[in-house]
Design a protein around this motif. Structure first.
Motif, mmCIF file in Angstrom:
data_model
loop_
_atom_site.group_PDB
_atom_site.id
_atom_site.type_symbol
_atom_site.label_atom_id
_atom_site.label_comp_id
_atom_site.label_asym_id
_atom_site.label_seq_id
_atom_site.Cartn_x
_atom_site.Cartn_y
_atom_site.Cartn_z
ATOM 1 N N GLN A 92 0.834 -1.198 0.000
ATOM 2 C CA GLN A 92 0.000 0.000 0.000
ATOM 3 C C GLN A 92 0.872 1.253 0.000
ATOM 4 O OE1 GLN A 92 -2.741 0.252 3.264
ATOM 5 N NE2 GLN A 92 -3.697 2.115 2.519
ATOM 6 N N GLU A 169 -3.743 -3.658 -0.937
ATOM 7 C CA GLU A 169 -4.407 -2.357 -1.066
ATOM 8 C C GLU A 169 -3.518 -1.347 -1.789
ATOM 9 O OE1 GLU A 169 -7.000 -1.101 2.220
ATOM 10 O OE2 GLU A 169 -5.990 -2.657 3.394
ATOM 11 N N GLY A 172 -5.172 2.230 -2.478
ATOM 12 C CA GLY A 172 -6.048 2.775 -1.444
ATOM 13 C C GLY A 172 -5.870 4.255 -1.184
ATOM 14 N N SER A 173 -4.673 4.780 -1.412
ATOM 15 C CA SER A 173 -4.406 6.192 -1.080
ATOM 16 C C SER A 173 -4.582 7.121 -2.276
ATOM 17 C CB SER A 173 -2.978 6.337 -0.540
ATOM 18 O OG SER A 173 -2.032 5.948 -1.527
ATOM 19 N N ARG A 179 -6.887 6.016 -9.646
ATOM 20 C CA ARG A 179 -7.146 4.601 -9.354
ATOM 21 C C ARG A 179 -7.787 3.909 -10.550
ATOM 22 N NH1 ARG A 179 -10.971 3.623 -4.408
ATOM 23 N NH2 ARG A 179 -9.589 5.266 -3.655
ATOM 24 N N THR A 201 -8.218 -5.644 -0.822
ATOM 25 C CA THR A 201 -8.845 -4.333 -0.905
ATOM 26 C C THR A 201 -9.949 -4.206 0.142
ATOM 27 O OG1 THR A 201 -10.073 -2.807 -2.334
ATOM 28 C CG2 THR A 201 -10.451 -5.150 -2.697
ATOM 29 N N HIS A 202 -10.244 -2.953 0.534
ATOM 30 C CA HIS A 202 -11.414 -2.668 1.363
ATOM 31 C C HIS A 202 -12.620 -2.287 0.521
ATOM 32 C CE1 HIS A 202 -8.760 -2.128 5.002
ATOM 33 N NE2 HIS A 202 -9.836 -2.639 5.558
ATOM 34 N N ASP A 203 -12.388 -2.061 -0.776
ATOM 35 C CA ASP A 203 -13.373 -1.453 -1.659
ATOM 36 C C ASP A 203 -14.130 -2.532 -2.435
ATOM 37 O OD1 ASP A 203 -14.709 -0.122 -3.748
ATOM 38 O OD2 ASP A 203 -13.221 1.470 -3.812
#
Length: 263
Positions: A92, A169, A172-173, A179, A201-203
């Motif tokens: 990440q 991830e 992520g930032s 993205r 991923t969190h998405d």
């Protein structure tokens, strides 16, 4: 007498009864609790999971960065006992060396493995162009945007030519448009090379766009596992697809279950 040809396992990963514990006694934390998982070669697998439920620990174990307390991980048929050049990792955080120019950073892996220049140079140039960094070969990392530095990291891992890419991830930032562009770059490289990609991923929408298959890690195990039925390429219209919406709702339900249990 000639020896029989080597046969390769059809699985990139075979994970059996994987357990990881930190600490001892009443202070012990066990993020993975007997997890089983098989990942076919060439698959794009996305791993979702609530914070603290074991998804990043799983990826680190797959990369050989975290020793297991119990169980076994095979990558391409060989036991994972530590970091390996065949297991490429994208973090990440920006993990490119700040003291190397773009081309030197992307060629770092092959050079450390003493690959002949005649072999690695065309490959490095190809991936520099593939990620859109032509003309920036002599740039320093401080001269690049966050998205460009991520492109360097992606080109570097492909240029080192591992069979398996593990991504924690990685986007992520970044802002939405950067993205989205990197999604297309990554998918194009995956289609070109046929490599196995495991992507944390969190998405949920990111997973729906990228993955062949999504798993949700909850309470240290695979709590949900689905093969996505959608063709490629996938655009933003997937947000309005009825079947995708049902899968999204189910994924969110599974992701939110641990929080409801703790409240």
């Amino acid at each position: 007498m000639t020896s029989a040809p080597l046969t390769r396992t059809p699985s990139a990963f075979e994970i059996t009864d994987l357990t990881v514990s930190f600490g001892t006694g009443t202070q012990a934390v066990t993020p993975l609790k007997g997890l089983d998982l098989t990942v076919p070669r060439g698959q794009f697998l996305c791993i979702l999971g609530p914070s603290g439920q074991g998804k990043s620990t799983l990826l680190r174990c797959m990369a050989g960065l975290q020793p297991a307390t119990g169980g076994r991980i095979l990558a391409e048929g060989a036991e994972v006992t530590g970091p390996d050049a065949n297991l490429g990792m994208v973090f990440q955080q920006d993990a490119i060396p700040m003291w190397l120019r773009v081309q030197d950073s992307i060629s770092f892996g092959p050079r450390m493995r003493r690959v002949l220049v005649s072999e690695w140079l065309p490959r490095v140039r190809h991936f520099i162009e593939a990620v859109g960094l032509q003309g920036r070969e002599r740039a320093w990392p401080k001269e690049l945007s966050g998205g460009m530095r991520k492109r360097v990291a992606i080109a570097a891992v492909f240029a080192n030519d591992p069979d398996i890419l593990l991504m924690d991830e990685p986007f992520g930032s970044l802002d939405y448009f950067t993205r989205a562009n990197l999604h297309e770059t990554l998918l194009e490289l995956w289609r070109e090379t046929g490599k196995t990609i495991v992507f944390v991923t969190h998405d949920v929408d990111e997973a729906l766009k990228l993955a062949d298959r999504i798993i949700v890690v909850t309470d240290g195990r695979v709590g949900y596992d689905i093969d996505l039925p959608f063709g490629r390429p996938r655009g933003d219209d997937l947000r309005m697809n009825v079947e995708a919406d049902a899968i999204r709702s189910r994924l969110l339900e599974v992701l939110q279950a641990p929080a409801r249990m703790q409240s």
